[in-house]
Design an enzyme around this catalytic site. Structure first.
Site, mmCIF file in Angstrom:
data_model
loop_
_atom_site.group_PDB
_atom_site.id
_atom_site.type_symbol
_atom_site.label_atom_id
_atom_site.label_comp_id
_atom_site.label_asym_id
_atom_site.label_seq_id
_atom_site.Cartn_x
_atom_site.Cartn_y
_atom_site.Cartn_z
ATOM 1 N N CYS A 186 -3.646 -9.445 -0.071
ATOM 2 C CA CYS A 186 -3.548 -9.242 1.380
ATOM 3 C C CYS A 186 -4.106 -10.451 2.130
ATOM 4 O O CYS A 186 -5.260 -10.843 1.942
ATOM 5 C CB CYS A 186 -4.310 -7.973 1.766
ATOM 6 S SG CYS A 186 -4.468 -7.783 3.548
ATOM 7 N N CYS A 188 -7.255 -9.629 4.186
ATOM 8 C CA CYS A 188 -8.432 -9.441 3.313
ATOM 9 C C CYS A 188 -8.978 -10.801 2.897
ATOM 10 O O CYS A 188 -10.204 -10.995 2.849
ATOM 11 C CB CYS A 188 -8.074 -8.614 2.083
ATOM 12 S SG CYS A 188 -7.911 -6.844 2.394
ATOM 13 N N HIS A 209 -9.452 -2.238 4.141
ATOM 14 C CA HIS A 209 -8.002 -2.412 4.112
ATOM 15 C C HIS A 209 -7.296 -1.076 4.308
ATOM 16 O O HIS A 209 -7.351 -0.198 3.448
ATOM 17 C CB HIS A 209 -7.539 -3.038 2.790
ATOM 18 C CG HIS A 209 -6.053 -3.231 2.760
ATOM 19 N ND1 HIS A 209 -5.447 -4.415 3.118
ATOM 20 C CD2 HIS A 209 -5.051 -2.362 2.486
ATOM 21 C CE1 HIS A 209 -4.133 -4.268 3.039
ATOM 22 N NE2 HIS A 209 -3.871 -3.031 2.660
ATOM 23 N N HIS A 224 -4.413 -4.265 12.311
ATOM 24 C CA HIS A 224 -5.022 -5.206 13.260
ATOM 25 C C HIS A 224 -4.546 -4.875 14.660
ATOM 26 O O HIS A 224 -3.476 -4.284 14.847
ATOM 27 C CB HIS A 224 -4.659 -6.657 12.903
ATOM 28 C CG HIS A 224 -3.187 -6.891 12.754
ATOM 29 N ND1 HIS A 224 -2.497 -6.533 11.624
ATOM 30 C CD2 HIS A 224 -2.270 -7.422 13.598
ATOM 31 C CE1 HIS A 224 -1.217 -6.843 11.773
ATOM 32 N NE2 HIS A 224 -1.052 -7.376 12.972
#
Ligand code: AMP
Length: 113
Positions: A4, A7, A46, A99
């Site tokens: 990711c 991440c 996540h 996000h």
């Protein structure tokens, strides 16, 4: 999540222009800004998108909202700003790590699509 992008940004493995960090969230400038100020606030945990964010503890969800207010103040967005959280294919979400976009620094369009 090993593959990711966000991440990796949170972990410092990919550089970012950090503007805010606390226990639950991390915020940085968007690499392809769509407004003079374009900041992404990401959950450190996540989850793929806002629909999955309901699995997060309340304090993590509250931290993201609190971060938005603090960032807006620090960036002196006194005339206002917009937040957007694209979720899934219809909304053109391109990074599958939840996000929130903060957009501002100019008069934004009345349309939101
Ligand atoms: P979304 O399409 O809503 O998933 O938003 C993803 C956002 O991440 C886009 O606005 C991209 O410009 C932004 N983005 C992608 N890679 C990076 C990066 N390495 N650093 C900062 N922002 C990025």
């Amino acid at each position: 999540m090993p593959d990711c992008l966000f991440c990796k940004i949170i972990a410092g493995q990919i550089p970012s222009q950090k503007v805010y960090e606390d226990e639950f969230c991390y915020a940085f400038r968007d690499i392809a800004p769509q407004a003079p100020i374009h900041i992404l606030v990401v959950s450190k945990a996540h989850v793929a998108n806002i629909a999955e964010a309901s699995s997060l503890p309340d304090e993590a969800l509250a931290a993201v909202i609190r971060a938005i207010g603090r960032i807006a103040q620090a960036e002196k967005m006194d005339n206002g700003f917009r937040i957007v959280s694209n979720c899934g294919k219809d909304a053109c979400q391109s990074v599958n790590h939840w996000h929130i976009h903060i957009l501002g620094g100019k008069q934004l369009s009345e349309r939101m699509d």
